[in-house]
Design a protein around this motif. Structure first.
Motif, mmCIF file in Angstrom:
data_model
loop_
_atom_site.group_PDB
_atom_site.id
_atom_site.type_symbol
_atom_site.label_atom_id
_atom_site.label_comp_id
_atom_site.label_asym_id
_atom_site.label_seq_id
_atom_site.Cartn_x
_atom_site.Cartn_y
_atom_site.Cartn_z
ATOM 1 N N PHE A 73 -2.106 4.288 13.285
ATOM 2 C CA PHE A 73 -2.664 2.990 13.652
ATOM 3 C C PHE A 73 -2.144 1.910 12.715
ATOM 4 C CE2 PHE A 73 -6.001 -0.227 13.876
ATOM 5 C CZ PHE A 73 -6.353 -0.237 15.211
ATOM 6 N N THR A 74 -2.022 2.264 11.425
ATOM 7 C CA THR A 74 -1.625 1.288 10.414
ATOM 8 C C THR A 74 -0.140 0.986 10.428
ATOM 9 O OG1 THR A 74 -1.586 3.144 8.854
ATOM 10 C CG2 THR A 74 -3.512 1.704 8.818
ATOM 11 N N SER A 75 0.629 1.636 11.267
ATOM 12 C CA SER A 75 2.033 1.260 11.438
ATOM 13 C C SER A 75 2.220 0.375 12.662
ATOM 14 C CB SER A 75 2.913 2.509 11.577
ATOM 15 O OG SER A 75 2.957 3.235 10.370
ATOM 16 N N ILE A 76 1.472 0.639 13.733
ATOM 17 C CA ILE A 76 1.668 -0.092 14.981
ATOM 18 C C ILE A 76 0.953 -1.443 14.960
ATOM 19 C CG2 ILE A 76 1.475 -0.031 17.479
ATOM 20 C CD1 ILE A 76 3.420 2.002 16.276
ATOM 21 N N LEU A 77 -0.336 -1.457 14.713
ATOM 22 C CA LEU A 77 -1.067 -2.724 14.768
ATOM 23 C C LEU A 77 -0.627 -3.695 13.675
ATOM 24 C CD1 LEU A 77 -3.196 -3.444 16.975
ATOM 25 C CD2 LEU A 77 -2.711 -1.001 16.800
ATOM 26 N N VAL A 111 4.657 9.155 3.682
ATOM 27 C CA VAL A 111 5.410 8.389 4.682
ATOM 28 C C VAL A 111 4.546 7.250 5.216
ATOM 29 C CG1 VAL A 111 6.518 8.505 6.951
ATOM 30 C CG2 VAL A 111 6.865 10.346 5.287
ATOM 31 N N ARG A 112 3.282 7.529 5.483
ATOM 32 C CA ARG A 112 2.378 6.500 5.989
ATOM 33 C C ARG A 112 2.130 5.413 4.939
ATOM 34 N NH1 ARG A 112 -2.478 9.513 6.951
ATOM 35 N NH2 ARG A 112 -1.506 11.498 6.401
ATOM 36 N N LEU A 113 1.998 5.825 3.689
ATOM 37 C CA LEU A 113 1.809 4.848 2.619
ATOM 38 C C LEU A 113 3.039 3.959 2.456
ATOM 39 C CD1 LEU A 113 0.101 7.123 -0.071
ATOM 40 C CD2 LEU A 113 -0.967 5.229 1.160
ATOM 41 N N ARG A 114 4.210 4.566 2.566
ATOM 42 C CA ARG A 114 5.446 3.791 2.446
ATOM 43 C C ARG A 114 5.585 2.799 3.604
ATOM 44 N NH1 ARG A 114 10.291 7.437 2.974
ATOM 45 N NH2 ARG A 114 10.125 6.880 5.180
ATOM 46 N N ALA A 115 5.198 3.232 4.807
ATOM 47 C CA ALA A 115 5.292 2.347 5.968
ATOM 48 C C ALA A 115 4.415 1.117 5.793
ATOM 49 C CB ALA A 115 4.910 3.106 7.238
ATOM 50 N N ARG A 116 3.202 1.315 5.276
ATOM 51 C CA ARG A 116 2.319 0.163 5.039
ATOM 52 C C ARG A 116 2.854 -0.706 3.914
ATOM 53 N NH1 ARG A 116 -0.591 -3.272 6.485
ATOM 54 N NH2 ARG A 116 -2.521 -3.107 5.317
ATOM 55 N N GLU A 175 -2.161 -6.654 -1.253
ATOM 56 C CA GLU A 175 -2.711 -5.929 -2.403
ATOM 57 C C GLU A 175 -3.224 -4.534 -2.048
ATOM 58 O OE1 GLU A 175 -2.540 -6.813 -5.614
ATOM 59 O OE2 GLU A 175 -1.290 -8.448 -4.857
ATOM 60 N N ARG A 176 -3.967 -4.425 -0.968
ATOM 61 C CA ARG A 176 -4.564 -3.124 -0.609
ATOM 62 C C ARG A 176 -3.478 -2.110 -0.279
ATOM 63 N NH1 ARG A 176 -8.901 -2.440 4.385
ATOM 64 N NH2 ARG A 176 -8.852 -0.168 4.574
ATOM 65 N N ALA A 177 -2.496 -2.524 0.515
ATOM 66 C CA ALA A 177 -1.428 -1.601 0.910
ATOM 67 C C ALA A 177 -0.577 -1.195 -0.288
ATOM 68 C CB ALA A 177 -0.561 -2.238 1.992
ATOM 69 N N LEU A 178 -0.253 -2.154 -1.140
ATOM 70 C CA LEU A 178 0.572 -1.842 -2.313
ATOM 71 C C LEU A 178 -0.186 -0.970 -3.304
ATOM 72 C CD1 LEU A 178 2.315 -5.284 -2.937
ATOM 73 C CD2 LEU A 178 3.141 -3.335 -1.610
ATOM 74 N N ALA A 179 -1.476 -1.246 -3.482
ATOM 75 C CA ALA A 179 -2.274 -0.429 -4.388
ATOM 76 C C ALA A 179 -2.375 1.007 -3.882
ATOM 77 C CB ALA A 179 -3.666 -1.033 -4.554
ATOM 78 N N ASN A 180 -2.544 1.174 -2.570
ATOM 79 C CA ASN A 180 -2.609 2.528 -2.011
ATOM 80 C C ASN A 180 -1.310 3.287 -2.257
ATOM 81 O OD1 ASN A 180 -5.231 2.485 -1.033
ATOM 82 N ND2 ASN A 180 -4.648 1.754 0.991
ATOM 83 N N PHE A 181 -0.179 2.616 -2.036
ATOM 84 C CA PHE A 181 1.105 3.277 -2.283
ATOM 85 C C PHE A 181 1.237 3.664 -3.754
ATOM 86 C CE2 PHE A 181 5.499 3.238 -3.683
ATOM 87 C CZ PHE A 181 6.071 4.131 -2.799
ATOM 88 N N GLY A 182 0.889 2.735 -4.634
ATOM 89 C CA GLY A 182 0.993 3.027 -6.054
ATOM 90 C C GLY A 182 0.110 4.185 -6.481
#
Length: 378
Positions: free
Chosen positions: A227-231, A302-307, A358-365
């Motif tokens: 969902f977080t890649s398409i929307l 992969v999902r974290l990188r996509a976001r 911020e949220r997406a980058l923090a999750n990836f980190g």
């Protein structure tokens, strides 16, 4: 081949869409003629299931079409993108809900407002829904809307974030959209008063995380993507397209300008930011699609990188148009001007919650550091 035909049709429509960009902004809604042309070109059905006559195209292909539209008119590209991704989300609902929308009209489009501002009351067979929702782009053209609300939880605590599908007869539009950017999107408020929503018209996005592909092998791969890649991709692509349109206009304008040694350098920087945004998003979506087509789980990294790359794509696009705007001279500040409009529209699109970095980058980190990532929507 279907994708190329749709893209070719859209390219034929681009001059007219560009010509009507000022009209869209002035009337605060995409012109009916444009909606009709994009419907006939099949744009809104690219991510629709084949069983309803859709194309089930790759999101990479769909976002290429969106960028081409947004380059001509960012507001039109934005509405086209959200209508297309909403068709993708409807495919996640129960089949009965999909039939409710598309059996009578396979070209029906859906507007949304995901913020869970509605109030739900359990009743036999579903929920009673009331509330007001903002920022529903393209709602003037939509026969259905998806709106957000929190399910009643245990002991009064908020439950899951649900998306509820509601027909035109059960909502009204409050004309409130007056905006500095994306003014032509008609992103008005929706008001619903005690509408019954049957259980089959309710979807829990938090339970569709792209990680259970192997257990859903009968579902087409397209609908097993995160969902977080398409929307969120659907609100990044038109921002990138808007900047591509500004870039093209800038190049044409500067061909006749006295040579300034800084212009080629800044143009190269801007072009590189745009290319990086597109390439990273395309690479991640293609990678996720390969996992889904193989019936495999899509790994968390992969999902974290996509976001990560989706929010950075928006940031890169805004950085690129800032470079162009600063060296465009006073003409770019006058209205109406393509650089001025696209500059406003790109900045407005970057404000969407899905583009908040911020949220997406923090999750990836956290993922890179081995810290648990507990974001359910991933």
């Amino acid at each position: 081949m279907t994708h190329r035909k749709t893209l070719d049709k859209v390219r034929d429509l681009v001059p007219g869409i560009r010509q009507r960009a000022e009209q869209a902004e002035r009337q605060r809604s995409v012109p009916e003629q444009t909606i009709r042309e994009l419907t006939e070109a099949g744009v809104f059905r690219m991510l629709q299931p084949r069983r309803f006559g859709g194309d089930e195209s790759s999101p990479v292909e769909f976002f290429e079409v969106v960028r081409a539209i947004a380059a001509a008119c960012p507001s039109t590209g934005w509405v086209a993108s959200v209508f297309g991704t909403h068709a993708w989300q409807l495919a996640l609902f129960q089949p009965e809900a999909q039939r409710d929308v598309w059996s009578a009209d396979p070209d029906a489009v859906i507007a949304t407002s995901y913020v869970p501002s509605g109030e739900l009351r359990p009743v036999d067979g579903g929920f009673e829904l009331s509330g007001r929702w903002g920022f529903s782009s393209g709602c003037d053209h939509a026969g259905w809307v998806m709106v957000g609300a929190l399910a009643p939880g245990v002991d009064g605590a908020p439950g899951d974030h649900l998306t509820l599908l509601v027909p035109r007869g059960d909502f009204r539009i409050d004309d409130v959209w007056h905006a500095v950017g994306l003014a032509g999107t008609g992103s008005h408020d929706l008001v619903i008063d005690k509408a019954f929503v049957p259980a089959h018209r309710i979807h829990d996005a938090e339970r569709h995380n792209g990680a259970l592909a192997g257990a859903q092998a009968e579902t087409p791969a397209l609908y097993r993507l995160p969902f977080t890649s398409i929307l969120p991709g659907g609100v990044a692509a038109p921002v990138i397209g808007a900047v591509q349109g500004a870039y093209g206009a800038f190049v044409e304008r500067m061909r006749d300008r006295a040579f300034d040694p800084s212009i080629p350098v800044q143009l190269a920087r801007a072009g590189s930011e745009i290319d990086a945004a597109i390439l990273q998003m395309d690479h991640n979506l293609s990678t996720e699609l390969r996992y889904a087509e193989a019936g495999e789980d899509i790994p968390l990294d992969v999902r974290l990188r996509a976001r990560r790359d989706q929010v950075r794509a928006t940031e890169r696009a805004v950085e690129a148009i800032e470079l162009l705007f600063r060296i465009s001279g006073g003409r770019a500040a006058r209205t109406p001007d393509v650089l001025e409009r696209h500059w406003r529209d790109a900045h407005a699109g970057s404000l969407h919650l899905a583009n908040a970095a911020e949220r997406a980058l923090a999750n990836f980190g956290r993922g890179e550091l081995g810290i648990a990532v507990e974001d359910r929507i991933l």
